[in-house]
Every structure is written in C-alpha cells, then in structure tokens.
Design an enzyme around this catalytic site. Structure first.
Site, mmCIF file in Angstrom:
data_model
loop_
_atom_site.group_PDB
_atom_site.id
_atom_site.type_symbol
_atom_site.label_atom_id
_atom_site.label_comp_id
_atom_site.label_asym_id
_atom_site.label_seq_id
_atom_site.Cartn_x
_atom_site.Cartn_y
_atom_site.Cartn_z
ATOM 1 N N HIS A 1 -15.654 54.317 52.012
ATOM 2 C CA HIS A 1 -14.435 54.616 51.396
ATOM 3 C C HIS A 1 -13.551 53.112 51.718
ATOM 4 C CE1 HIS A 1 -13.885 59.083 50.844
ATOM 5 N NE2 HIS A 1 -14.567 58.554 49.860
ATOM 6 N N ASP B 1 -10.625 52.028 52.294
ATOM 7 C CA ASP B 1 -9.747 51.827 53.482
ATOM 8 C C ASP B 1 -10.545 51.511 54.920
ATOM 9 O OD1 ASP B 1 -10.312 54.603 53.357
ATOM 10 O OD2 ASP B 1 -8.803 55.173 54.624
ATOM 11 N N HIS B 2 -11.701 51.653 54.728
ATOM 12 C CA HIS B 2 -12.822 51.356 56.034
ATOM 13 C C HIS B 2 -13.515 50.142 55.754
ATOM 14 C CE1 HIS B 2 -11.875 55.313 58.075
ATOM 15 N NE2 HIS B 2 -11.354 55.414 56.986
#
EC number: 3.1.26.11
Length: 317
Positions: free
Chosen positions: A64, A66-67
């Site tokens: 994902h 945001d990682h």
C-alpha cells in the site's frame, strides 16, 4: 538497539504525523534498518539525527502506498550521496516489479546498488548477531509482520579465575569463552561456562502492520521486548476495522497480552482521532491500557531504547 518513529499516521500524513516509517538503530554496527518507507520518509530522516547513509536494510510490510511511496526518493538520494554499500530491501510479491518500473519511467539507474529479496513466512535474514523472521498478517493485500531477534551473547570471561586455575593463555581461551569443555595437557577437563558470567539475553522487536487481529501476530510477538502494532481505530469503530482489516487499540492490546510482550507501542493512527474530535488518541491509549497497561503511543521522532533483560547473577569467584 533503539527505535525511532519517522511516521505514525495511517493512510495520509497530517501536520503532526507522517505516514509509516520506523528505524531500528544498531549502534554497534553503525547501521540502521528501516521498516516501511512512506512518502516523505527521507524528509523525516533529515529532521532526525539519523543519516540515510546508515541505512543498510529496508523491510516492507505490504504494497500500500502509505508504506512504499517514499522508497524511490530515498533510494535515489542514497545513490546520489554514494553510500558505498548495496541496499538490501525485503518485501512481498510485487515489490521488485514496482521498483524496476519506477526506475524505468523515471530514467534513474539503480544498477547493483539495490538488492531486492522476496520474503516468505519464516527466515528472512540472519548473521552472527541478528535473525529476522516474518509471518503473514491479515490485511486486504499480502502483508507480513517482522520479528528482529538479537542473538544471546556469551557472558564475561573471568580471566583472573582462569589464571588461578593455571590455564595457559592461547587459543584455548577462545573455546572457553564460548562455553566449551576443553581438556588441558595435564588431563583436567575445564567447562568454559564455569568461567563465564550469565549470557546477555538478546533483545526482540516485533513490527505488525497492517492487520486486523490475527493469531499469527500473537505467534510472531511471543515474548518480545517491544511490540510495535498498528492501532488505526478506536474500539468504538471496530466494525470499520473489521471491514477494512485494520486493528483497533483493543486488538493491539490483546495481541500484546496474549503474546506476553514487555512493552506495546501503538502506531498507524487514523487522522479521525486528531485533537478536537469526539474521540482522540488519549481515548485509544486508555482503551489499550485497560487491557495491557504497558502501552504507549508512538509519535513522530519518538525514540525508544530497547532495554536488556536482567539475568540472574552467577558467581565468578
């Protein structure tokens, strides 16, 4: 071993919190290992007392944005700075394809500076000092939690006692320091463990995000000195957590309790709990501490030194 949080927000950054990124400092090796690398991570590094040149390994939990959206910027900067060592990156399926696509379309040459390792449940990395393992978590995409185990170190060798026993110096001391049984020229058998203090118990750090409550998180976190666990939602929003396969504060606390960890640090908070809202992070902390009192909340740039466990003293006299 010291943990520094570079990002503690879920999904999107806020004014006070960046998205996911956690650094594990290993001063004895002059290294740092990075766990996840959300957008803006290299900017967070610049605001901390860490240097990107110290980063030797990056462990990605899942794909994902945001990682992972901070990866290519950090890799590019490290390449321009000439770190002098290859960068080892570990992560789930799709990670290498993502990095190579970024390389292709941004016309950036990574070359041999980058080594990408596809992780599977079990052993991820091991050397003389550390072991890293992973297990699958329960999220909307393939996600892994990581466990870093520092290996036990032999206790202090009692040189004075060895000399008093008339043990001649030389290579034999090396075997004794390892706790081996050696036979002297005069026929005496000496047990090296009798000449050493208690071993230094290795420390254990576990990083679990993103996930809803799952048994593999409990298994991975068993007896950890520190468990870093996501707590995206408050208990009141448990239905939303189950729907999106994220954890509530109470789920994180339950994992810590069942795994019998020493310290829980919650992270990956939804922006919906910012100050001024009906529920705030203080409420999430209270919920978790009601189940597992040894709980604290991460914030950006929080540093936490993992303490060594105290072993029973053994007489060396």
């Amino acid at each position: 071993m010291e943990i520094t949080f570079l990002g503690t927000s879920s999904g999107v950054p806020t004014r006070a919190r960046n998205v996911s990124g956690v650094a594990l400092r290993l001063p004895q090796r002059a290294e740092a290992w990075l766990f996840d690398c959300g957008e803006g991570t290299q900017h967070q590094l610049l605001r901390s007392d860490l240097r990107s040149s110290q980063i030797s390994r990056i462990f990605i939990t899942h794909m994902h944005g945001d990682h992972i959206f901070g990866l290519m910027g950090l890799i590019a900067s490290m390449g321009l700075a000439g770190t002098g060592h290859p960068l080892e990156i570990y992560g789930p399926p799709g990670l290498e394809e993502y990095l190579r696509a970024c390389e292709k379309y941004s016309y950036m040459r990574i070359g041999d500076r980058l080594r990408v390792h596809l992780v599977k449940p079990g052993l991820v990395f091991e050397d003389k000092e550390f072991q890293v393992t992973c297990l699958p978590l329960k999220h909307r995409v393939t996600a892994f939690g990581y466990r870093v185990t520092e290996k036990d170190r032999p206790g202090r060798f009692n040189l004075a006692k060895a000399q008093k026993l008339g043990i001649p110096p030389g290579p034999i001391y090396g075997d004794l320091k390892k706790g081996k049984v050696v036979t002297l020229d005069d026929g005496r058998k000496i047990n090296g463990s009798d000449l050493c203090g208690q071993p230094e118990i290795g420390r254990k750090m576990v990083y679990c995000t993103d996930t809803v409550f799952c048994e593999t998180a409990v298994e991975l976190a068993q007896d950890a000195d520190v468990l870093i666990h996501e707590a995206t939602f408050a208990h009141k929003d448990a239905e939303m957590a189950f729907d999106r396969l994220h954890s509530t504060s109470t789920m994180a606390a339950q994992v810590a309790l069942l795994a019998q960890v020493k310290q829980l640090i919650m992270t990956h908070f939804s922006p919906r709990y910012m100050p001024g809202n009906e529920l705030t992070l203080d409420d999430l902390l209270a919920e978790a501490q009601a189940i597992f009192p040894k709980t604290i909340m991460a914030k950006d740039f929080l540093s936490y030194a993992i303490p060594r466990r105290k072993a029973l003293a053994k007489s060396l006299h």
